[in-house]
Structure formats: structure tokens, C-alpha cells
Scaffold this motif. Sequence first.
Motif, short mmCIF file in Angstrom:
data_model
loop_
_atom_site.label_atom_id
_atom_site.label_comp_id
_atom_site.label_asym_id
_atom_site.label_seq_id
_atom_site.Cartn_x
_atom_site.Cartn_y
_atom_site.Cartn_z
N GLU A 310 0.83 -1.21 0.00
CA GLU A 310 0.00 0.00 0.00
C GLU A 310 0.87 1.26 0.00
O GLU A 310 0.57 2.24 -0.69
CB GLU A 310 -0.93 -0.01 1.22
N ALA A 314 0.98 3.99 -3.09
CA ALA A 314 0.72 5.40 -2.87
C ALA A 314 1.86 6.27 -3.38
O ALA A 314 1.64 7.34 -3.96
CB ALA A 314 0.48 5.66 -1.39
N TYR A 319 -3.75 3.98 -6.33
CA TYR A 319 -4.91 4.15 -5.45
C TYR A 319 -5.00 2.95 -4.51
O TYR A 319 -5.74 1.99 -4.78
CB TYR A 319 -6.19 4.28 -6.28
N PRO A 323 -4.88 4.21 1.98
CA PRO A 323 -3.83 5.21 1.75
C PRO A 323 -3.02 5.44 3.03
O PRO A 323 -3.59 5.71 4.09
CB PRO A 323 -4.62 6.47 1.37
#
Length: 588
Positions: A310, A314, A319, A323
Motif C-alpha cells: 500500500e 501510494a 490508489y 492510503p
Amino acid sequence: MVSNRVGEPAATTSAPAPATTLSPTTPAPMTTTTSAPPSTLPARSPAARAVVPAQPAPVVQAAQPDPRRWRVLPAILVATFMSLFDIFVVNVAAPSIGADLKTSNAGLELIVAGYSFAYAAGLITGGRLGDRSGRRRMFLAGMGLFTVASALCGFAPTETTLIVGRLVQGAGAAAMVPQALAIINVIFPPAERARAFAYFGVTVGLGAVSGQVIGGLLVDLNLFGLAWRPIFLVNVPIGIVAMAVVWRLLAESKAARPEPLDLPGLAALAAGLGLVLVPLTLGRDEGWPLWIWLTLGAGVVVLGAFGRWEVRLARTGGYPIVPPAVLRSRRTIAGLLVSFGFFIFFGSFLLAATIFLQDGQHRSPLDAGLVFGPLGVAFALSSMAARRLVARYGPRTLTAGAAISFVGLAVLLVLVIVQGTGVPTAALMPPLLAMGVGNGLIIPALVAAVLAGAPADVSGAVSGLLTTTQQASAALGVAGVGTVFFSVSARDGLADGFVASIAIGLVAVAIAGVGTLLLPRGDAVPVVVAAGPARVASADAAGSPALAARVASADAAGSPALAASDASDWAVAVPAQVSGGLELQAGL
């Protein structure tokens, strides 16, 4: 044939977006718009941003709303009711299911927790799929999947079949529930949106209350000799009717700029949660062999890899499901802590208490369900009272709710220690009422308290993360605390097993209480995030105040935010994941 597709053009100026008609004779429904991604807009200077709040709110001529919106709303709310009903109804039927299918304790935990696990894993992705492929289409697909899975559960001949059916049910709920919230935001104009979301809030309360009571009644009635199976089969005709209404009356809507799917992140999240949930559930029955511990370790590693992915996504402009920016906020961390602690407690408590009441006190399913009735009623009433309390006291209301739940749980612990399975119904009522009041002050207002200070561009992600955490925590509570409950019960009796689960629940509620103390103590004014032109609603025909909004601020990317015009109108807020991951807060 009348077309059912409505486009959602992106809003790049303050002019109203053109409406797309359904047909020459059919008025177009409300259209929603999305603002361009923050990276595509030039940053404003501090001086430019400073003058935005002082500007008067531009009044925008809204497109004519869909005249069928109030006719389709009940079918949309059915999705929310069914998703909540099936969380609670299984608890009261668990002893009957276990006796009929001769399930193991681990199998019973998976039947209860599997639904929440699949729901948690797919919730955010379900919302994004609706933005991309169409909310109507995704709602129908989710409802169809949920209905078919309900039939599978109702006719399940074995424990394994029922577990699979529950997992599929959770996946269907993850697809349809985000669309229900977004569709309400799309088809209702601002002046009516608060009332529509108020009906949504009532539906949430009814789903929570009726799951235990109606579930107990259905099991007790033993309709057609089917015992517990009608608790699932009742979803089939309801789902078919709801799909027919939505198919006939609801127009399609999409996001103009939908966020891409994070499929690797989804796979890693689901695998990581599963690798933790399954060994926690099976460990006791299997004797805690080496493979159980290796699987648990693998789950931790996979969840760690999910976090790293993740962050990487980011940084490269992707996406991610979560986030990383949202985890830098103290308010968000506090909300996650409250969600984790409270839903670990609540998810496990319902299962342990149901088995204690039915197997320990030899109550019928209906009698056991009625014992939970006052808890549900107290929850509904305190949720309504929370409107004024939260508006006046802000996050302190959540702290009070955690304290009340803690006291109620502590009183119940003392009662069971002293009287064992002989605790009378009259003695159970005060602690259960206290827990209902505490739950009502926390659960509905938690997302609003966290989002009150969230930036517009991450508010949807924060809401999705909180909801995912809540469902995952409920599943882990059933798996982890349920294992302790069954282990102690098998060794020392149901009363001692219930005492052990209550003790863990007290620790979990204490963790949630600490989380409420970390929430900033400023004024609790929720932010209503809107994309595109600002709208100001007028009073409705009945003369009641409408949901008025004003332009409150604009972030560095220029995303407009709308804030409630009067703090006294802030109530129990319901999050709606809408186009582009934006967030709507509606007072109930």
C-alpha cells in the motif's frame, strides 16, 4: 425501451453540470459529480485559500430529481437490513445449527465469523467496483449473490456447505451495501437527503434489534419442520422482490473518474485476514499443532506485505485500499483503536451470551432472543439521544458510552461469578440495558467523530478503513475470544467459559475507551464533503429546516468541502462512499 443509464460528468467549474435525460418524457434523476484528482489541480497559495471561507456559497440550480426515488428507497434499504439481520440472527440460532449439523465448536465459529470476514475483505473494493461498472449493476449483482448464498445456507446439508454459504453471503453484502449508501446520495436532492438517511438509520437499528428476536421466533416456530433454516430462507423472496424493484425503477449511475482497483492489495488483505482467522478458530480443536502456529505467522507476514504494498502504491501515484496518509492522523488512529476494541468485544459477546442462555440456562431460542431485546431497544433510543449529546459534548459522548458499557459488562461479570447459570432474567436486564445505551452512544457516532477533522481527499478512505476494521475485528473476536470461551467451557462449565469471555470483553472495551480519550476534544462539527459545485438547500414544502450547507474551506488541491450550517443539526452521521472515494455525512 427506456434507458436506465445516467452519466455523471466531471465538475471542473462552478457551473451546474448538464443533466442526461432518461427519455423524452422521463425527468432525469439527480446526477452526482466528482472533482478531478488532487494531483491534476494546481496548488493554491495560502492567501488564496484563506479567502475561500469568506466567500458566499454559490447557489446552484440542481437537476430535477428522479420522481421514482421514494418508491425505490425501500428496496435500497432492504439491502442494509438484510446485511445486518444476517450478522445477528446467526448468533441466536447457533446452538440449533450446531445440534442439527453436529458441527464442531470451530465450525460454529466459522459459520458466525465467516460472514464478517468476507464482508470486511471486500467492502472497499465493492464500493470502487460500483463507481467503475455502475452502482445499479453492482447492487443487483451483490443482492443476487447474497440471495443465492442465503438459499445455499438454508438448504446446507453439512457444516462445510454452510460455511461456504456464509462466506459468499459476506461477499454479496460487500458488493451491495456500499452501493445502497451511494445510490441514496445520487438520487436524492440535498433538501431530502437528510430525511432519506434518517430512514437508513432507522433501518440500521431495526436490523440490529430484529436479528436476535425474529431469529429466535423463526427457530422456535420450526416452520415446515425446517428448524433454523428459515433464518436464511426468508432472505430469498425478499431479495427477489428488492431486485425486481431496483431493476424496474432505479437509473444507473457511475463515477466520472473512478479509482482503479487495487487487486493485489485486496488479495493480500483477504489472505492475511484468513491466515489469522482460520488458525485461531481451528487451533483448539486441532490441539494447537505446529502448522497452526506457522499459519498464524504467515498471516502476520502477509498483512505486513500488504502494508508495504500500500505504501509503495501510494508513492507511485496509485490508489491503495488503505492510503498510508490516513494513518498519520491521531484522530484516525484513535478511531481504529475504538473500532478494534469495541467490535472485538461485541462480536464475541453475542455468541458467548447466546450459548450461555440456551445451553447453560436451557432457554428456547425465542426466550434467548427476547432477553437481548432490551439491549437492542436501548441501543436504538440512545442512538437518537446521541444527536444532541454529540452536538454538545463531541467525542466525550463516546467516552461516556465506553464507560457505561464497561460498567454494564462488569456488573454482568459479577452476577455470573456469583450465581453461575442461575442468574435470573430480572438480574440480567440492568447490565444488558447499560450495554445497549453504551453501544448506542459509540457505534453510530464513531465514524462522524473521526471524519470531523479528516481532509476531504481522504475522508472516503478513512470511512472505508473504519468499517473494514469493525467487521474484521468482529470476526477476530468470534475466532479468538470464542476459542477461549469454548476451551474454558469444555473444562470448567459454561458459566466459567462465559466469565472468561466477559473478562476479555472488559479489556477490549477498556482499549476502546482509551481510543475515545485520544480523539481531539474540539467542537464536533462533521464535514460534509461534496464534489463539484456547492449546493444550498432551501426549506422543504412542509416548512421544516432543510439540510443547509455552506462552503467552509478548500484544501490545497481545491477540493470543496461543505460543513453543516448549525452544529445543533449534527446528529448520528452515516457515511456514504460515493464517487471517487468522497464522503457524505448526513444527520439523522
